[in-house]
Design a protein around this motif. Sequence first.
Motif, PDB file in Angstrom:
ATOM      1  N   VAL A 352     -37.037  85.162 -49.180  1.00 33.51           N
ATOM      2  CA  VAL A 352     -38.424  85.223 -48.731  1.00 33.51           C
ATOM      3  C   VAL A 352     -38.509  85.071 -47.214  1.00 33.51           C
ATOM      4  O   VAL A 352     -39.262  85.776 -46.542  1.00 33.51           O
ATOM      5  CB  VAL A 352     -39.267  84.142 -49.428  1.00 33.51           C
ATOM      6  N   THR A 353     -37.717  84.163 -46.660  1.00 32.50           N
ATOM      7  CA  THR A 353     -37.768  83.919 -45.220  1.00 32.50           C
ATOM      8  C   THR A 353     -37.304  85.125 -44.424  1.00 32.50           C
ATOM      9  O   THR A 353     -37.913  85.497 -43.411  1.00 32.50           O
ATOM     10  CB  THR A 353     -36.907  82.699 -44.860  1.00 32.50           C
ATOM     11  N   SER A 354     -36.214  85.768 -44.862  1.00 26.77           N
ATOM     12  CA  SER A 354     -35.701  86.914 -44.118  1.00 26.77           C
ATOM     13  C   SER A 354     -36.659  88.092 -44.196  1.00 26.77           C
ATOM     14  O   SER A 354     -36.889  88.786 -43.192  1.00 26.77           O
ATOM     15  CB  SER A 354     -34.320  87.313 -44.647  1.00 26.77           C
ATOM     16  N   VAL A 355     -37.237  88.336 -45.367  1.00 24.32           N
ATOM     17  CA  VAL A 355     -38.227  89.414 -45.477  1.00 24.32           C
ATOM     18  C   VAL A 355     -39.490  89.043 -44.699  1.00 24.32           C
ATOM     19  O   VAL A 355     -40.094  89.887 -44.026  1.00 24.32           O
ATOM     20  CB  VAL A 355     -38.566  89.701 -46.956  1.00 24.32           C
ATOM     21  N   GLY A 356     -39.880  87.773 -44.762  1.00 23.35           N
ATOM     22  CA  GLY A 356     -41.044  87.335 -44.004  1.00 23.35           C
ATOM     23  C   GLY A 356     -40.846  87.513 -42.513  1.00 23.35           C
ATOM     24  O   GLY A 356     -41.784  87.861 -41.782  1.00 23.35           O
ATOM     25  N   SER A 357     -39.614  87.303 -42.036  1.00 23.47           N
ATOM     26  CA  SER A 357     -39.349  87.471 -40.607  1.00 23.47           C
ATOM     27  C   SER A 357     -39.485  88.927 -40.179  1.00 23.47           C
ATOM     28  O   SER A 357     -39.703  89.213 -38.992  1.00 23.47           O
ATOM     29  CB  SER A 357     -37.945  86.957 -40.263  1.00 23.47           C
ATOM     30  N   LEU A 358     -39.373  89.852 -41.131  1.00 24.99           N
ATOM     31  CA  LEU A 358     -39.558  91.264 -40.803  1.00 24.99           C
ATOM     32  C   LEU A 358     -41.014  91.560 -40.417  1.00 24.99           C
ATOM     33  O   LEU A 358     -41.291  92.596 -39.802  1.00 24.99           O
ATOM     34  CB  LEU A 358     -39.146  92.156 -41.981  1.00 24.99           C
ATOM     35  N   LEU A 359     -41.923  90.664 -40.786  1.00 18.58           N
ATOM     36  CA  LEU A 359     -43.311  90.847 -40.364  1.00 18.58           C
ATOM     37  C   LEU A 359     -43.440  90.789 -38.842  1.00 18.58           C
ATOM     38  O   LEU A 359     -44.421  91.282 -38.285  1.00 18.58           O
ATOM     39  CB  LEU A 359     -44.194  89.774 -40.993  1.00 18.58           C
ATOM     40  N   THR A 360     -42.437  90.195 -38.182  1.00 17.80           N
ATOM     41  CA  THR A 360     -42.460  90.194 -36.719  1.00 17.80           C
ATOM     42  C   THR A 360     -42.382  91.616 -36.177  1.00 17.80           C
ATOM     43  O   THR A 360     -42.916  91.901 -35.101  1.00 17.80           O
ATOM     44  CB  THR A 360     -41.293  89.362 -36.158  1.00 17.80           C
ATOM     45  N   ILE A 361     -41.704  92.504 -36.915  1.00 17.82           N
ATOM     46  CA  ILE A 361     -41.646  93.910 -36.494  1.00 17.82           C
ATOM     47  C   ILE A 361     -43.041  94.503 -36.483  1.00 17.82           C
ATOM     48  O   ILE A 361     -43.420  95.238 -35.559  1.00 17.82           O
ATOM     49  CB  ILE A 361     -40.717  94.708 -37.435  1.00 17.82           C
TER      50      ILE A 361
END
Length: 404
Positions: A352-361
Amino acid sequence: MPAGHHPVVHLGGRPAVGLFVACLLAFVAETQLSQYVQANLGFRQPFLIFYVVHSSFALLFPLHLLYLRLTSEHSLRLLWASVLAAVRKHLKPRASSAALVDSANFPRRRFYRLLAYLTTGLTLPGLLWFIAVTLAPVTDVTALWNTNAFFAYVFSVLLSGSKWDPRRLLAVSIATVGVLAVVYGGTTSGEGAPDTATDPSVEARIAPTAPFVGDLLTLVASLIYAAYQVLYKMYAALPNDPEVQADDLYSPLPAASSSVEDLEDTLPALADENIIHPLPFGLYPNFLTSAIGICTLLVLWIPVPVLDVLDIEHFEMPRTALTYGVIAGIAFTGAVFNAGFMVLLAAWGPIVTSVGSLLTIVLVFLSDAIFGGAVEAVTVWSVLGCGAIIAAFAILAYDLTKGR
Protein backbone atom coordinates in the motif's frame (compact mmCIF):
# COMPACT_ATOMS: atom_id res chain seq x y z
CA MET A 1 -9.46 -7.78 19.22
CA PRO A 2 -13.10 -6.90 18.72
CA ALA A 3 -14.26 -6.76 15.16
CA GLY A 4 -15.47 -3.22 15.59
CA HIS A 5 -11.93 -1.99 16.07
CA HIS A 6 -10.51 -3.41 12.85
CA PRO A 7 -10.91 -0.29 10.71
CA VAL A 8 -8.99 1.84 13.22
CA VAL A 9 -6.13 -0.63 13.49
CA HIS A 10 -5.88 -1.22 9.77
CA LEU A 11 -5.98 2.45 8.82
CA GLY A 12 -3.63 3.53 11.57
CA GLY A 13 -6.10 6.24 12.57
CA ARG A 14 -5.89 9.93 11.80
CA PRO A 15 -2.14 10.16 12.51
CA ALA A 16 -1.31 7.69 9.72
CA VAL A 17 -3.69 9.30 7.21
CA GLY A 18 -2.46 12.78 8.10
CA LEU A 19 1.14 11.63 7.81
CA PHE A 20 0.42 10.15 4.38
CA VAL A 21 -0.92 13.48 3.14
CA ALA A 22 2.10 15.27 4.62
CA CYS A 23 4.43 12.82 2.84
CA LEU A 24 2.80 13.49 -0.54
CA LEU A 25 2.99 17.26 -0.11
CA ALA A 26 6.57 17.08 1.17
CA PHE A 27 7.69 15.05 -1.84
CA VAL A 28 6.14 17.53 -4.26
CA ALA A 29 7.80 20.42 -2.44
CA GLU A 30 11.14 18.58 -2.40
CA THR A 31 10.91 17.92 -6.14
CA GLN A 32 10.05 21.50 -7.01
CA LEU A 33 12.78 22.91 -4.75
CA SER A 34 15.34 20.49 -6.21
CA GLN A 35 14.47 21.60 -9.72
CA TYR A 36 14.60 25.25 -8.67
CA VAL A 37 18.01 25.07 -6.99
CA GLN A 38 19.56 23.36 -10.03
CA ALA A 39 17.76 25.03 -12.91
CA ASN A 40 17.21 28.54 -11.56
CA LEU A 41 20.00 28.97 -9.04
CA GLY A 42 22.57 26.95 -10.98
CA PHE A 43 23.64 24.80 -8.01
CA ARG A 44 24.03 21.43 -9.76
CA GLN A 45 25.49 19.11 -7.15
CA PRO A 46 22.93 16.30 -6.79
CA PHE A 47 25.13 13.99 -4.71
CA LEU A 48 25.97 16.74 -2.22
CA ILE A 49 22.27 17.57 -1.89
CA PHE A 50 21.54 13.86 -1.50
CA TYR A 51 24.12 13.70 1.31
CA VAL A 52 22.69 16.76 3.06
CA VAL A 53 19.11 15.45 2.85
CA HIS A 54 19.90 11.98 4.17
CA SER A 55 22.16 13.35 6.91
CA SER A 56 19.31 15.59 8.07
CA PHE A 57 17.43 12.43 9.08
CA ALA A 58 19.58 12.48 12.23
CA LEU A 59 17.45 15.32 13.63
CA LEU A 60 14.13 13.47 13.42
CA PHE A 61 14.34 11.44 16.63
CA PRO A 62 15.61 14.29 18.85
CA LEU A 63 12.87 16.57 17.51
CA HIS A 64 10.26 13.87 18.11
CA LEU A 65 11.51 13.44 21.68
CA LEU A 66 11.34 17.19 22.23
CA TYR A 67 7.78 17.29 20.87
CA LEU A 68 6.68 14.48 23.18
CA ARG A 69 8.37 16.12 26.14
CA LEU A 70 6.47 19.35 25.50
CA THR A 71 3.10 17.74 24.77
CA SER A 72 3.04 14.87 27.28
CA GLU A 73 4.00 14.19 30.86
CA HIS A 74 6.68 11.66 29.92
CA SER A 75 10.27 12.55 30.73
CA LEU A 76 13.07 12.30 28.17
CA ARG A 77 14.68 9.60 30.30
CA LEU A 78 11.49 7.52 30.25
CA LEU A 79 11.03 7.95 26.49
CA TRP A 80 14.63 6.98 25.79
CA ALA A 81 14.47 3.96 28.09
CA SER A 82 11.24 2.85 26.41
CA VAL A 83 12.76 2.99 22.94
CA LEU A 84 15.80 1.01 24.07
CA ALA A 85 13.52 -1.53 25.72
CA ALA A 86 11.56 -1.92 22.48
CA VAL A 87 14.77 -2.44 20.51
CA ARG A 88 16.04 -4.99 23.04
CA LYS A 89 12.77 -6.88 22.95
CA HIS A 90 12.75 -6.91 19.16
CA LEU A 91 16.38 -7.96 18.70
CA LYS A 92 16.55 -10.27 21.74
CA PRO A 93 13.06 -11.85 21.81
CA ARG A 94 14.19 -14.69 24.07
CA ALA A 95 15.28 -12.33 26.81
CA SER A 96 13.57 -12.48 30.15
CA SER A 97 11.51 -9.62 31.49
CA ALA A 98 14.40 -8.68 33.76
CA ALA A 99 16.77 -8.44 30.82
CA LEU A 100 14.18 -6.38 29.01
CA VAL A 101 14.78 -3.43 31.30
CA ASP A 102 18.50 -4.06 31.87
CA SER A 103 20.37 -1.59 29.67
CA ALA A 104 23.59 -3.59 30.05
CA ASN A 105 22.10 -6.31 27.85
CA PHE A 106 21.49 -4.08 24.82
CA PRO A 107 22.28 -6.19 21.70
CA ARG A 108 24.76 -3.75 20.14
CA ARG A 109 26.09 -6.07 17.46
CA ARG A 110 22.67 -7.06 16.20
CA PHE A 111 21.54 -3.43 16.26
CA TYR A 112 24.59 -2.21 14.35
CA ARG A 113 24.11 -4.98 11.82
CA LEU A 114 20.45 -4.04 11.38
CA LEU A 115 21.44 -0.39 11.05
CA ALA A 116 24.03 -1.23 8.39
CA TYR A 117 21.41 -3.15 6.40
CA LEU A 118 18.88 -0.31 6.70
CA THR A 119 21.39 2.37 5.68
CA THR A 120 22.55 0.31 2.70
CA GLY A 121 19.00 -0.53 1.65
CA LEU A 122 17.92 3.11 1.76
CA THR A 123 21.11 4.61 0.30
CA LEU A 124 22.23 2.19 -2.42
CA PRO A 125 19.11 2.55 -4.61
CA GLY A 126 19.47 6.33 -4.43
CA LEU A 127 23.11 6.19 -5.46
CA LEU A 128 22.35 3.83 -8.35
CA TRP A 129 19.60 6.19 -9.48
CA PHE A 130 22.06 9.08 -9.27
CA ILE A 131 24.43 7.22 -11.60
CA ALA A 132 21.65 6.03 -13.91
CA VAL A 133 20.33 9.52 -14.70
CA THR A 134 23.73 10.39 -16.18
CA LEU A 135 23.64 7.35 -18.48
CA ALA A 136 20.02 6.82 -19.59
CA PRO A 137 17.05 9.01 -20.58
CA VAL A 138 15.19 10.45 -17.61
CA THR A 139 11.92 8.96 -18.86
CA ASP A 140 13.37 5.45 -18.77
CA VAL A 141 14.89 6.00 -15.33
CA THR A 142 11.60 7.34 -13.94
CA ALA A 143 9.52 4.53 -15.39
CA LEU A 144 11.85 1.74 -14.30
CA TRP A 145 12.33 3.18 -10.82
CA ASN A 146 8.62 3.27 -10.13
CA THR A 147 8.21 -0.42 -10.92
CA ASN A 148 9.34 -0.94 -7.30
CA ALA A 149 5.65 -0.98 -6.32
CA PHE A 150 5.10 -4.08 -8.45
CA PHE A 151 8.29 -5.76 -7.23
CA ALA A 152 7.36 -4.97 -3.62
CA TYR A 153 4.26 -7.12 -4.01
CA VAL A 154 6.21 -9.93 -5.70
CA PHE A 155 8.80 -9.95 -2.92
CA SER A 156 6.15 -9.79 -0.22
CA VAL A 157 4.55 -12.96 -1.57
CA LEU A 158 7.82 -14.81 -2.17
CA LEU A 159 9.46 -13.91 1.14
CA SER A 160 6.42 -14.31 3.38
CA GLY A 161 5.12 -17.45 1.70
CA SER A 162 1.63 -16.00 1.40
CA LYS A 163 -0.79 -16.64 -1.46
CA TRP A 164 -1.20 -14.39 -4.46
CA ASP A 165 -4.10 -11.98 -3.98
CA PRO A 166 -5.77 -11.23 -7.34
CA ARG A 167 -7.01 -7.84 -6.15
CA ARG A 168 -3.60 -6.70 -4.95
CA LEU A 169 -1.89 -8.04 -8.05
CA LEU A 170 -4.39 -6.17 -10.20
CA ALA A 171 -3.85 -2.97 -8.22
CA VAL A 172 -0.04 -2.93 -8.47
CA SER A 173 -0.26 -3.85 -12.18
CA ILE A 174 -2.68 -0.98 -12.83
CA ALA A 175 -0.39 1.40 -10.92
CA THR A 176 2.66 0.30 -12.92
CA VAL A 177 0.86 0.75 -16.24
CA GLY A 178 -0.34 4.14 -15.01
CA VAL A 179 3.23 5.23 -14.32
CA LEU A 180 4.29 4.19 -17.82
CA ALA A 181 1.40 6.17 -19.30
CA VAL A 182 2.33 9.31 -17.36
CA VAL A 183 6.05 9.04 -18.07
CA TYR A 184 5.88 8.17 -21.77
CA GLY A 185 2.53 9.73 -22.65
CA GLY A 186 3.08 13.13 -21.07
CA THR A 187 4.94 14.69 -23.98
CA THR A 188 5.52 13.99 -27.62
CA SER A 189 8.95 13.74 -29.17
CA GLY A 190 10.76 17.04 -28.94
CA GLU A 191 8.18 18.81 -26.80
CA GLY A 192 9.54 20.40 -23.68
CA ALA A 193 13.13 19.65 -24.64
CA PRO A 194 15.86 22.00 -23.43
CA ASP A 195 17.23 24.53 -25.89
CA THR A 196 20.64 23.04 -26.63
CA ALA A 197 21.32 25.67 -29.28
CA THR A 198 21.35 28.50 -26.76
CA ASP A 199 22.89 26.42 -23.98
CA PRO A 200 25.26 23.71 -25.31
CA SER A 201 26.07 22.60 -21.76
CA VAL A 202 22.50 21.32 -21.43
CA GLU A 203 23.05 18.78 -24.18
CA ALA A 204 26.23 17.57 -22.52
CA ARG A 205 24.40 17.16 -19.20
CA ILE A 206 21.33 15.30 -20.42
CA ALA A 207 22.58 13.30 -23.42
CA PRO A 208 22.39 9.61 -22.44
CA THR A 209 25.82 8.02 -22.87
CA ALA A 210 24.98 4.39 -22.06
CA PRO A 211 21.19 3.86 -22.03
CA PHE A 212 21.32 0.10 -21.53
CA VAL A 213 23.67 0.36 -18.55
CA GLY A 214 21.60 3.19 -17.07
CA ASP A 215 18.37 1.25 -17.48
CA LEU A 216 19.96 -1.83 -15.93
CA LEU A 217 21.22 0.15 -12.94
CA THR A 218 17.75 1.67 -12.45
CA LEU A 219 16.14 -1.77 -12.57
CA VAL A 220 18.59 -3.06 -9.97
CA ALA A 221 17.88 0.01 -7.83
CA SER A 222 14.15 -0.61 -8.10
CA LEU A 223 14.57 -4.26 -7.08
CA ILE A 224 16.75 -3.35 -4.10
CA TYR A 225 14.33 -0.67 -2.96
CA ALA A 226 11.36 -3.03 -3.25
CA ALA A 227 13.19 -5.70 -1.26
CA TYR A 228 14.16 -3.08 1.32
CA GLN A 229 10.53 -2.12 1.88
CA VAL A 230 9.43 -5.72 2.38
CA LEU A 231 12.37 -6.69 4.60
CA TYR A 232 11.92 -3.57 6.72
CA LYS A 233 8.33 -4.57 7.40
CA MET A 234 9.29 -8.15 8.18
CA TYR A 235 12.37 -7.67 10.34
CA ALA A 236 12.88 -4.02 11.37
CA ALA A 237 9.33 -2.97 12.28
CA LEU A 238 8.05 -3.95 15.70
CA PRO A 239 5.79 -7.00 15.21
CA ASN A 240 3.86 -6.38 18.42
CA ASP A 241 3.29 -2.65 17.97
CA PRO A 242 -0.38 -1.69 17.34
CA GLU A 243 0.68 0.68 14.57
CA VAL A 244 2.08 -2.18 12.50
CA GLN A 245 -0.98 -4.38 12.66
CA ALA A 246 -2.30 -2.94 9.41
CA ASP A 247 -1.15 -5.82 7.27
CA ASP A 248 -1.65 -9.41 8.30
CA LEU A 249 0.75 -10.49 5.56
CA TYR A 250 3.58 -10.52 8.06
CA SER A 251 4.20 -12.05 11.45
CA PRO A 252 6.97 -11.94 14.07
CA LEU A 253 10.09 -14.04 13.56
CA PRO A 254 9.17 -17.71 14.08
CA ALA A 255 11.88 -18.23 16.68
CA ALA A 256 10.58 -15.34 18.71
CA SER A 257 6.85 -15.95 18.68
CA SER A 258 6.48 -17.85 21.90
CA SER A 259 8.80 -15.65 23.93
CA VAL A 260 7.20 -12.47 22.62
CA GLU A 261 3.83 -13.72 23.76
CA ASP A 262 5.30 -14.50 27.17
CA LEU A 263 6.63 -10.97 27.46
CA GLU A 264 3.33 -9.35 26.57
CA ASP A 265 1.98 -10.18 30.02
CA THR A 266 4.88 -8.46 31.75
CA LEU A 267 4.73 -5.21 29.78
CA PRO A 268 1.64 -3.59 31.34
CA ALA A 269 3.22 -3.91 34.77
CA LEU A 270 6.41 -2.30 33.52
CA ALA A 271 4.67 0.50 31.65
CA ASP A 272 3.77 2.61 34.68
CA GLU A 273 7.24 2.97 36.16
CA ASN A 274 9.88 1.69 33.76
CA ILE A 275 8.82 1.89 30.12
CA ILE A 276 6.03 3.14 27.90
CA HIS A 277 4.17 0.44 26.00
CA PRO A 278 3.13 0.81 23.30
CA LEU A 279 5.50 3.54 22.16
CA PRO A 280 4.04 6.83 20.89
CA PHE A 281 3.06 6.74 17.22
CA GLY A 282 6.08 6.91 14.92
CA LEU A 283 8.73 7.11 17.64
CA TYR A 284 10.41 3.78 16.90
CA PRO A 285 10.58 4.31 13.09
CA ASN A 286 11.96 7.81 13.68
CA PHE A 287 14.61 6.32 15.94
CA LEU A 288 15.74 4.01 13.13
CA THR A 289 15.56 6.80 10.54
CA SER A 290 17.69 9.08 12.72
CA ALA A 291 20.22 6.29 13.16
CA ILE A 292 20.36 5.97 9.35
CA GLY A 293 20.95 9.72 9.17
CA ILE A 294 23.88 9.48 11.58
CA CYS A 295 25.43 6.67 9.54
CA THR A 296 25.01 8.73 6.38
CA LEU A 297 26.61 11.76 8.02
CA LEU A 298 29.61 9.77 9.21
CA VAL A 299 30.23 7.68 6.08
CA LEU A 300 28.82 9.19 2.89
CA TRP A 301 30.94 12.35 3.00
CA ILE A 302 33.77 10.17 1.63
CA PRO A 303 32.47 10.11 -1.99
CA VAL A 304 32.25 13.94 -2.07
CA PRO A 305 36.03 14.55 -2.49
CA VAL A 306 36.30 11.42 -4.63
CA LEU A 307 33.72 12.75 -7.09
CA ASP A 308 35.55 16.07 -7.13
CA VAL A 309 38.93 14.47 -7.87
CA LEU A 310 37.45 12.26 -10.61
CA ASP A 311 35.89 15.35 -12.21
CA ILE A 312 32.40 13.87 -11.88
CA GLU A 313 30.91 16.47 -9.54
CA HIS A 314 32.97 19.49 -8.55
CA PHE A 315 32.48 20.39 -4.90
CA GLU A 316 31.61 23.96 -4.05
CA MET A 317 29.65 25.64 -1.31
CA PRO A 318 26.49 27.62 -2.09
CA ARG A 319 27.26 31.25 -2.87
CA THR A 320 24.02 32.94 -1.84
CA ALA A 321 21.76 32.93 1.19
CA LEU A 322 18.85 31.98 -1.09
CA THR A 323 20.67 28.83 -2.20
CA TYR A 324 21.33 27.88 1.42
CA GLY A 325 17.68 28.46 2.22
CA VAL A 326 16.42 26.35 -0.68
CA ILE A 327 18.78 23.49 0.22
CA ALA A 328 17.52 23.70 3.80
CA GLY A 329 13.99 23.45 2.42
CA ILE A 330 14.96 20.38 0.38
CA ALA A 331 16.48 18.79 3.49
CA PHE A 332 13.37 19.55 5.56
CA THR A 333 10.86 18.24 3.02
CA GLY A 334 13.06 15.24 2.24
CA ALA A 335 13.27 14.37 5.92
CA VAL A 336 9.49 14.68 6.31
CA PHE A 337 8.86 12.43 3.31
CA ASN A 338 11.36 9.73 4.25
CA ALA A 339 10.41 9.72 7.93
CA GLY A 340 6.75 9.43 7.04
CA PHE A 341 7.51 6.72 4.54
CA MET A 342 9.30 4.64 7.19
CA VAL A 343 6.38 5.02 9.59
CA LEU A 344 3.85 4.08 6.91
CA LEU A 345 5.91 1.07 5.86
CA ALA A 346 5.25 -0.29 9.34
CA ALA A 347 1.67 0.94 9.58
CA TRP A 348 0.38 0.00 6.11
CA GLY A 349 2.97 -2.42 4.75
CA PRO A 350 5.12 -2.06 1.61
CA ILE A 351 2.40 -2.77 -0.95
CA VAL A 352 0.00 0.00 0.00
CA THR A 353 2.80 2.42 0.88
CA SER A 354 4.72 1.92 -2.37
CA VAL A 355 1.59 2.30 -4.51
CA GLY A 356 0.52 5.26 -2.38
CA SER A 357 3.89 6.91 -3.00
CA LEU A 358 3.13 6.75 -6.73
CA LEU A 359 0.50 9.40 -6.07
CA THR A 360 3.45 11.79 -5.87
CA ILE A 361 3.76 11.34 -9.64
CA VAL A 362 0.22 12.60 -10.01
CA LEU A 363 0.84 15.58 -7.72
CA VAL A 364 4.15 16.49 -9.38
CA PHE A 365 2.46 16.21 -12.77
CA LEU A 366 -0.31 18.57 -11.65
CA SER A 367 2.20 20.89 -10.00
CA ASP A 368 4.29 21.14 -13.17
CA ALA A 369 1.20 21.76 -15.27
CA ILE A 370 -0.26 24.42 -12.96
CA PHE A 371 2.78 26.18 -11.49
CA GLY A 372 5.54 25.16 -13.90
CA GLY A 373 3.75 26.13 -17.08
CA ALA A 374 4.16 22.63 -18.56
CA VAL A 375 0.65 22.60 -20.00
CA GLU A 376 1.90 20.76 -23.09
CA ALA A 377 2.58 17.75 -20.86
CA VAL A 378 -1.16 17.24 -20.33
CA THR A 379 -2.27 14.54 -22.75
CA VAL A 380 -4.97 11.89 -22.80
CA TRP A 381 -2.39 9.26 -21.83
CA SER A 382 -1.03 11.24 -18.91
CA VAL A 383 -4.53 11.89 -17.57
CA LEU A 384 -5.44 8.21 -17.93
CA GLY A 385 -2.18 7.24 -16.24
CA CYS A 386 -2.87 9.52 -13.27
CA GLY A 387 -6.38 8.07 -13.02
CA ALA A 388 -4.96 4.53 -13.05
CA ILE A 389 -2.56 5.30 -10.19
CA ILE A 390 -5.36 6.83 -8.12
CA ALA A 391 -7.64 3.86 -8.83
CA ALA A 392 -4.93 1.38 -7.84
CA PHE A 393 -4.35 3.11 -4.51
CA ALA A 394 -8.10 3.26 -3.92
CA ILE A 395 -8.33 -0.53 -4.38
CA LEU A 396 -5.57 -1.16 -1.84
CA ALA A 397 -6.97 1.39 0.59
CA TYR A 398 -10.32 -0.38 0.37
CA ASP A 399 -8.54 -3.63 1.26
CA LEU A 400 -7.09 -1.96 4.33
CA THR A 401 -10.43 -0.67 5.55
CA LYS A 402 -11.96 -4.11 5.13
CA GLY A 403 -9.04 -5.80 6.89
CA ARG A 404 -8.24 -8.04 3.96
